[in-house]
Structure formats: C-alpha cells, structure tokens
Design a protein around this motif. Sequence first.
Motif, PDB file in Angstrom:
ATOM      1  N   UNK A   1       1.180  -1.124   0.014  1.00  0.00           N
ATOM      2  CA  UNK A   1       0.171   0.030  -0.103  1.00  0.00           C
ATOM      3  C   UNK A   1       0.972   0.863   0.323  1.00  0.00           C
ATOM      4  N   UNK A   2       2.133   1.370   0.558  1.00  0.00           N
ATOM      5  CA  UNK A   2       2.571   2.295   1.259  1.00  0.00           C
ATOM      6  C   UNK A   2       3.734   3.051  -0.264  1.00  0.00           C
ATOM      7  N   UNK A   3       3.858   1.751  -1.395  1.00  0.00           N
ATOM      8  CA  UNK A   3       3.795   1.729  -2.870  1.00  0.00           C
ATOM      9  C   UNK A   3       2.942   2.242  -3.426  1.00  0.00           C
TER      10      UNK A   3
ATOM     11  N   UNK B   1       7.502   4.782  -1.617  1.00  0.00           N
ATOM     12  CA  UNK B   1       8.591   3.684  -1.542  1.00  0.00           C
ATOM     13  C   UNK B   1       9.284   3.602  -0.268  1.00  0.00           C
ATOM     14  N   UNK B   2       9.818   5.081   0.187  1.00  0.00           N
ATOM     15  CA  UNK B   2      10.790   5.059   0.801  1.00  0.00           C
ATOM     16  C   UNK B   2       9.908   4.175   2.482  1.00  0.00           C
ATOM     17  N   UNK B   3       8.983   4.830   2.409  1.00  0.00           N
ATOM     18  CA  UNK B   3       8.246   4.106   3.636  1.00  0.00           C
ATOM     19  C   UNK B   3       7.851   2.481   3.454  1.00  0.00           C
ATOM     20  N   UNK B   4       8.066   2.244   2.725  1.00  0.00           N
ATOM     21  CA  UNK B   4       7.865   0.431   2.503  1.00  0.00           C
ATOM     22  C   UNK B   4       9.194  -0.541   2.839  1.00  0.00           C
ATOM     23  N   UNK B   5       9.830  -0.068   1.849  1.00  0.00           N
ATOM     24  CA  UNK B   5      11.264  -0.101   2.349  1.00  0.00           C
ATOM     25  C   UNK B   5      11.669  -0.200   3.998  1.00  0.00           C
ATOM     26  N   UNK B   6      11.024   0.978   4.125  1.00  0.00           N
ATOM     27  CA  UNK B   6      11.563   0.630   6.235  1.00  0.00           C
ATOM     28  C   UNK B   6      10.147  -0.151   6.760  1.00  0.00           C
ATOM     29  N   UNK B   7       9.141  -0.598   5.842  1.00  0.00           N
ATOM     30  CA  UNK B   7       8.346  -1.203   6.492  1.00  0.00           C
ATOM     31  C   UNK B   7       7.671  -0.515   8.167  1.00  0.00           C
ATOM     32  N   UNK B   8       7.035   0.893   7.278  1.00  0.00           N
ATOM     33  CA  UNK B   8       6.503   2.021   7.909  1.00  0.00           C
ATOM     34  C   UNK B   8       4.339   0.971   7.553  1.00  0.00           C
ATOM     35  N   UNK B   9       3.519   1.252   8.671  1.00  0.00           N
ATOM     36  CA  UNK B   9       2.611   1.729   8.716  1.00  0.00           C
ATOM     37  C   UNK B   9       2.075   2.396   7.235  1.00  0.00           C
ATOM     38  N   UNK B  10       0.414   1.648   6.991  1.00  0.00           N
ATOM     39  CA  UNK B  10       0.430   2.673   5.582  1.00  0.00           C
ATOM     40  C   UNK B  10      -1.325   2.843   5.999  1.00  0.00           C
ATOM     41  N   UNK B  11      -1.475   3.794   4.853  1.00  0.00           N
ATOM     42  CA  UNK B  11      -3.044   3.952   4.821  1.00  0.00           C
ATOM     43  C   UNK B  11      -3.805   2.875   4.732  1.00  0.00           C
ATOM     44  N   UNK B  12      -3.908   1.277   5.010  1.00  0.00           N
ATOM     45  CA  UNK B  12      -4.290   0.762   4.659  1.00  0.00           C
ATOM     46  C   UNK B  12      -4.838  -0.403   6.225  1.00  0.00           C
TER      47      UNK B  12
ATOM     48  N   UNK C   1      -4.076 -17.668   0.241  1.00  0.00           N
ATOM     49  CA  UNK C   1      -3.817 -16.758   1.583  1.00  0.00           C
ATOM     50  C   UNK C   1      -3.891 -15.394   0.625  1.00  0.00           C
ATOM     51  N   UNK C   2      -5.246 -14.487   1.012  1.00  0.00           N
ATOM     52  CA  UNK C   2      -4.925 -12.979   0.593  1.00  0.00           C
ATOM     53  C   UNK C   2      -5.049 -11.896   1.694  1.00  0.00           C
ATOM     54  N   UNK C   3      -4.286 -11.291   1.340  1.00  0.00           N
ATOM     55  CA  UNK C   3      -3.693 -10.160   2.368  1.00  0.00           C
ATOM     56  C   UNK C   3      -4.883  -8.677   1.759  1.00  0.00           C
ATOM     57  N   UNK C   4      -5.961  -8.336   2.461  1.00  0.00           N
ATOM     58  CA  UNK C   4      -7.203  -8.029   2.031  1.00  0.00           C
ATOM     59  C   UNK C   4      -7.476  -6.342   2.899  1.00  0.00           C
ATOM     60  N   UNK C   5      -6.979  -5.181   2.129  1.00  0.00           N
ATOM     61  CA  UNK C   5      -7.220  -3.400   2.854  1.00  0.00           C
ATOM     62  C   UNK C   5      -8.570  -3.910   3.006  1.00  0.00           C
ATOM     63  N   UNK C   6      -9.619  -3.831   3.948  1.00  0.00           N
ATOM     64  CA  UNK C   6     -10.358  -3.314   4.961  1.00  0.00           C
ATOM     65  C   UNK C   6     -10.913  -2.445   4.565  1.00  0.00           C
ATOM     66  N   UNK C   7     -10.447  -0.641   3.783  1.00  0.00           N
ATOM     67  CA  UNK C   7     -11.086   0.749   3.957  1.00  0.00           C
ATOM     68  C   UNK C   7     -11.267   0.158   2.146  1.00  0.00           C
ATOM     69  N   UNK C   8     -10.985  -0.165   1.717  1.00  0.00           N
ATOM     70  CA  UNK C   8     -10.883  -0.184   0.126  1.00  0.00           C
ATOM     71  C   UNK C   8     -11.342  -1.241  -0.618  1.00  0.00           C
ATOM     72  N   UNK C   9     -11.420  -2.838  -0.313  1.00  0.00           N
ATOM     73  CA  UNK C   9     -11.493  -3.959  -0.540  1.00  0.00           C
ATOM     74  C   UNK C   9     -10.834  -4.294  -0.875  1.00  0.00           C
ATOM     75  N   UNK C  10      -9.228  -4.012  -1.042  1.00  0.00           N
ATOM     76  CA  UNK C  10      -8.680  -4.340  -2.444  1.00  0.00           C
ATOM     77  C   UNK C  10      -7.793  -5.595  -2.149  1.00  0.00           C
TER      78      UNK C  10
END
Length: 374
Positions: free
Chosen positions: A278-280, A285-296, A341-350
């Motif tokens: 979700x960060x990407x 992308x920097x936050x993704x590589x730092x494994x930070x929380x996202x908007x998802x 196995x699915x990783x689902x974003x509960x906010x968007x349903x993606x």
Amino acid sequence: MSNSQLLKKLAIASSLLVTANLSYAEGVKRFSVSAGWLHVMPQGKANAFNTSTLVKNGHISTVGIISEEAFVNSIDPDFISTDPDTGATFVAKDILIDIRDAGALEVFVGDGQGNVRADETGIARIEGLQNWSSAGTGLEADDVDTLGLTFNYYLNDNVSLQIIGGIPPEVDIKGKGEIYAPLSGHATLTPGSFSDGLFPDGLGLKQAIPVTNLGNKAVASTARAWTPAIEAQYQFGKSGVNKFRPYVGAGIMYAYFNEIELNSSIESDLIAAGHMIQNVLDNKAGAALDKKLSSADPSIKIKTTDAIAPIITLGATYDLTANWYGVASVSYAKLNNRVNIDVIDNNSGNRLIHSSTKIDIDPLITYMGIGYRF
C-alpha cells in the motif's frame, strides 16, 4: 387374472427369492460396522508458493524519506555508475557504503535522524512485485491419528460397499522455506540534488525483501480435515468357512478443510507486507522499504479448495465369533488441494497480495479396529 397366470407369477417370484437366498447363505450378514485407530501419514512434498500483488511491473512511485540503511540495501550490488567528471566507472553500492560509513551520507543528504531527505530521493520504477514464485517454499501436512469408523453393506458374501469416516482430526500444517519479495527497478534521483550530481544515471534497484519465514515455525497452520470415502470391496474366502478373509477395495475420497488457523507470527508478517504494498501505491516507496504502517487496514483471508481423490485399499478381517471380527487395512489416496492466502485492505476492499500453493497430501492410511456384523 386366471389361475394359470397367477401360478406363473408366483413361480417367478419364488424363483427370484430362491436365487437371492442362494446368494446369501445361512448365517451371512448383510451389514457390518467397525471402529478403531486410524493413522494418516501424508506422503506428499511441498510445492512453491506463487505470489502476486497490486504493484504492477513498471509502476512509478515517489520514494520520499527513507532510512539510510534501507536506501543502501535497496541498491543493486552489480549496478555500475559513471563519474560525470572523469568518465571512470565504479560500483555504486560500494561507494554509497563507503560514504555512509564515513558519515558523509548524513552530512550531505541526511535529515539528522538517520534518513535520506525526500528532496534527494526522487522517484523509483518498481519491477518484480507483480508476481513471482518462491522456490524451496511450501506446506506439508503432518501425521495425524483419529477414531475411524466404517459401515459395510454386503451385496453378497464377497462384494460390499463401504463408507469410511471418523472423527475429523485437527491437522498440523508445517511450512518450508522463506518467502522473499524480489524487488528490482531503477531510481531516478531528484534533478539538481547532491545525489543526482553523484549518480546522474540514477541507481539500479535490487533487493530480496524478507516477507515471512515458514520453515522456522513449529506449525505454520492448523486445519480440521473432513475426509469421508466410499469404496467397493471384494472379500476373498467364504463366511462360516474362512475366519481370515483378505479383501481389496477401490473408490473415491472427498476432502474438505475448515477451522483454518494461520500461525500468528506469519499472519503479522503478511499484514506488514500488505502495508509495504500500500505504501508503494501511495507514492511512499521509502516508507515501504522501511516497513512503516500505511493508509491500509490489512487483514488475512485463508481458504483451501475441496478435493476428490481416488483411493485403494488392501485389508483383511478375522472372525472372533459369528458376529464379532477384527479388521486391519492400509489405504492410499492420491489427494491434493490448494491453499489461497489473501491480504485484503479492509478500507478499500482491494486484494493487496494473493499467494497460493498446492499441497500434495497423498496420504497412506492405516486402520485397525473391531467390528460387528448384523
């Protein structure tokens, strides 16, 4: 109806009755049930996980702020850069490591907190995350014991139909290997920045990002297995004559799995991977590589497919009395199913991440029990 017609019909009925009685000699039972120890030994081997994400190949993402460690680790160790002044070539990652270790990275591009500033990092073209296969990974079912039950209906003294069931056991699923996300691509540094002056051709990206380690967990998942089977069996020998009677059988097994529980550590790893994707997508992308929380708000959904498999059996019964008998058998079923196995974003349903593997169960099943004929 005339008397001759009535006598003819009675003769036909009598003939059928006699035939049925001849096929079922005196003392032969039409039904039997047994209960005993059922031991299941899966013989299949793990198959690689195949994974896909919402980040398509060629996706462009702003890098933004990123830690110095993540910045350096993401660089392709084989990427060659050219000095704009001398034309000399050098390995870009080696130079970055030297600059970082000397403290100069913090001086020229740092924010004072161990990060590379957003005005230096530019944008990245992301490759490799759309889909990939993780060789050496997979899932394998463990051995399991349960109470087995059988019910037989005898068509005649030798041929029967058998239903095989039992108490559905909880099966431990073991994991194998470690899943990595194969990030690659190219970073274009912010025009006019210090980084751009040092690496005017940008930087190649290549990093195997750890997602989760399946192999270092005692159990990757558990599931309750429902595996009823039906067989046609042929029993050698004759009732009342042979106490020991071997038999062979063939049929089909149906497999259904529920109450699936994923290891909590693996679940946490997959949720973190969902935040990375979700960060990407959010141009971080920097936050993704730092494994930070996202908007998802990622959550995990796991499901297995049902399966139908052929099953064959070799066994034998031994008469203890006219009604009671002992039974032992060994069966093999060519059984496999698929785990999704699915990783689902509960906010968007993606569906941020989808990962799937085939489990070759192929169980060898032994059974020992006591039965009663009636």
